[in-house]
Structure formats: C-alpha cells, structure tokens
Design an enzyme around this catalytic site. Structure first.
Site, PDB file in Angstrom:
ATOM      1  CG  ASP A   1      -1.933   1.061   1.284  1.00  0.00           C
ATOM      2  OD1 ASP A   1      -2.433   1.444   0.214  1.00  0.00           O
ATOM      3  OD2 ASP A   1      -2.258   1.520   2.399  1.00  0.00           O
ATOM      4  CG  HIS A   2      -0.885   4.838   0.348  1.00  0.00           C
ATOM      5  ND1 HIS A   2      -1.241   5.918  -0.442  1.00  0.00           N
ATOM      6  CD2 HIS A   2      -2.032   4.393   0.888  1.00  0.00           C
ATOM      7  CE1 HIS A   2      -2.542   6.111  -0.369  1.00  0.00           C
ATOM      8  NE2 HIS A   2      -3.051   5.192   0.429  1.00  0.00           N
TER       9      HIS A   2
ATOM     10  CG  HIS B   1      -4.889   8.753   3.945  1.00  0.00           C
ATOM     11  ND1 HIS B   1      -3.949   9.121   3.007  1.00  0.00           N
ATOM     12  CD2 HIS B   1      -5.459   7.617   3.465  1.00  0.00           C
ATOM     13  CE1 HIS B   1      -3.950   8.257   2.013  1.00  0.00           C
ATOM     14  NE2 HIS B   1      -4.855   7.339   2.272  1.00  0.00           N
TER      15      HIS B   1
ATOM     16  CG  HIS C   1      -6.760   5.214  -1.353  1.00  0.00           C
ATOM     17  ND1 HIS C   1      -5.532   5.547  -1.897  1.00  0.00           N
ATOM     18  CD2 HIS C   1      -6.934   3.912  -1.678  1.00  0.00           C
ATOM     19  CE1 HIS C   1      -5.021   4.524  -2.524  1.00  0.00           C
ATOM     20  NE2 HIS C   1      -5.856   3.518  -2.407  1.00  0.00           N
TER      21      HIS C   1
END
Length: 356
Positions: A111-112, A228, A265
């Site tokens: 991820d990311h 986020h 996300h």
C-alpha cells in the site's frame, strides 16, 4: 482497469484457496464489480493484526485483501532493523501459512509506495516475483500500489506505465492513485484542498497512458474528497458522484462501460450512504486502517484499566500472570479488530460472497 471484453463469472463453490492466485484475484475483482460490492483492504503490521484481519473475513464469510504499508513493513522486520522488503515478505509468509485454516481467500497487497520508496521497496518485490514466475511459481503478492499523488500527473503516469510493464512480468496487478488524498498516511501528508477531486480529464489521461486493460490490468484510486486519518462523518466533503461522472465520460470516449476498477482511500468515518454510492459507482476495494487500529487497541485499553492491579506489580505485589500474559489482551485485540472488519464487509456488501 478491467480486462477488455470480460464478462463476470458465475458464482460457484470450489475448494478453499487461502492466498489468491493471479487468476483468482482477477476473478475476485470481476465478481465484486459485477455484484456491486467491494472488499475491505486492511492494513497489517504484525502477526496479531494478520490473524485478526483473516478472522474478520472468515466471520463475515467474505474474501478480502490484507495490505502492508512501508511503515508497517519496517515495523514487522523489527523496529530496530526497519528492512521494508524483509518485513513485507515476513508478513506475507505468516499470512500464507495461517490463512490455510480459515476457509476464505486472501489477496496480498502493498500500500502507498511513493516515488522515493520505489527503488527500496516495490521494485525489489516485483523483481523477486518476476523470478518466481520464471520458475513457474505464483508471485508472493497479488498487487502493489504506486502512489504518485505527490508528483505531477504526467510524471505519475510515466512511472505507472513502467511499473505496469513490470507488474505484467510478475503476474501482479498495479494500483495507482490519480488525484490527491488529503491528511497523513504513514509519513506522507497532503493538504485538504481542491486537488482532492479527480477530473474526467485526469481519467482520460490515465487511459491514454496505461490503456484500458490491453496493456495489463490496474486498479485506480480516483479521489472524491478523500482524507486519510481520523475525522467525524460530515467533516470532509465526499462527493462519490464524481466517480460515476468519470466512469461515464471516459467510458463514452473509449466505448467501454465503467472502464475503471476503483479503490476508495481515506474511508475512515465515511457514512454508510457515501460508502454505498461509491460501491455503486465501481469501487471494488476500500482501504481501512484508522478504524481497525482503534478497534484493535480499544479492548487492550479496557483490559489494562480493568485489570490494572493484575498487570502492574502494585505496592510490592506480584501482579497476575493471567492478566499480563500477552495472549490475554491479544485475543481481545484480535476479536475487536475482527468485529470491525465484519462491519466493513457488511457495509461494502462483501459479507457472504466468498468464493470457496
């Protein structure tokens, strides 16, 4: 990006396969898109969180995705070592072994990965997986994410095109981000402004650079106000209708209905209505980290407060070994996180859809 001309497979029962093969992962995505549901993608950092995630999917009778961030990988390798490749492979190895007993199919994802971390993390993993494929084996991971949201879109897509080619050699699926997710994720921060909303023009540029499946399948995180971290419902202006607009406009240009396989996300704190609309518009994967972190930690806090005289050697006493045994509070943490994943599966409509 869905493969050109593919039709959704019919639901059927088969022998449980703990870790998805490349073909099964593609089938998972096809089934989710055709059935208008999405898989929770849960960040893991330890053997306990791996177990909790798989337990949650099993309780929901849902297949699912567990994913490793660069910080999670470094932590898993040993907090004083911080070897991101080693930690990533260690978590995958643990998941591969324990998933055998839960009756659901799990896909593994990184991820990311921002540009500065590619050479020390995702590129080495793709190289390892390409070697596995040459030996006739399945790759360890089923997908990897390149997060180019902190660089200009044109540069983002040039790098994504190169990674898509590498992903083909490794029989993995690439995930990209087109747009910006606000807030902070694993040391990467972005402002909360108009860049949080991807445009149809951005979507067209993506298809021009990466194709519509003929160059390899990819997942796309289009942003619609995502942030986020921790926030209350209503604090962030989510506009899931943007996803429908981009799917429609890009699809009309290239002659393909709903061309993108979408990722949500920054979903912590989203309302059920926002989640449902996003899934209706093509989201097949929703990242969940903040909420599961809290769900894991909250029962531990309750245990420590309730049993403070057992976990501490108060006033010269010896404490209570049954209270401070890590298994005592660890089971509670895993159960709390698993319950939150069941809730996510229900919200995303993946509950009860397992392949096996």
């Amino acid at each position: 990006m869905a493969d050109s001309g593919r039709t959704a497979p019919r639901l059927f029962r088969r022998t449980a396969m703990p870790i998805a093969t490349p073909e099964v992962y593609a089938e998972m995505i096809d089934r989710a898109k055709a059935g208008k549901f999405a898989y929770p993608a849960v960040n893991i950092t330890s053997s306990q969180t791996v177990t909790a995630a798989i337990q949650g999917f099993a309780e929901a009778e849902s297949d699912g995705i567990i994913q490793v961030s660069v910080g999670g990988a470094e932590y898993a390798s040993g907090s004083t070592i911080k070897n991101r490749v080693s930690g990533t492979l260690a978590l995958a190895a643990y998941a591969t072994e324990v998933a055998k007993h839960y009756g659901v199919t799990i896909a593994l994802h990184t991820d990311h990965c921002v540009k500065k971390n590619l050479d020390s993390w995702v590129r080495p993993l793709l190289a390892l997986e390409a070697e596995q494929v040459k030996r006739g084996e399945n790759p360890t991971f089923q997908s990897h994410m390149f997060d180019g949201s902190d660089i200009p879109l044109d540069e983002n897509l040039v790098i994504a095109a190169e990674l898509l080619e590498l992903s083909q050699a490794a029989r993995t699926i690439l995930e990209i981000e087109v747009g910006v997710v606000g807030g902070e994720e694993d040391g990467h921060e972005a402002e909360i402004n108009e860049k949080l909303y991807t445009t149809a023009e951005d979507g067209l540029k993506t298809v021009e650079a990466l194709g519509a499946g003929e160059k390899g399948r990819y997942l796309t995180a289009l942003t619609f106000g995502n942030v986020h971290g921790v926030y209350k419902p209503g604090a962030v202006k989510l506009r899931p209708s943007i996803l429908a607009d981009i799917q429609r406009e890009v699809g009309a240009k290239i002659g393909k209905e709903s061309p993108f396989d979408l990722v949500f996300h920054g979903g912590s704190g989203s309302t059920p209505a926002e989640i449902a609309e996003a899934v209706d518009n093509g989201v097949i994967k929703m990242n969940i980290d903040t909420d599961t972190q809290y769900a894991f930690t909250r029962p531990v806090v309750a245990h420590m407060f309730t049993n403070y005289d057992g976990v501490l050697k108060v006033d010269g006493e010896v404490g209570n070994k049954k209270a401070y045994d890590p298994r005592a509070w660890g089971k509670l943490a895993e159960a709390g996180m698993a319950a939150r994943i069941v809730e996510a599966c229900q919200q995303l409509r993946s509950a009860g859809t397992r392949i096996s």
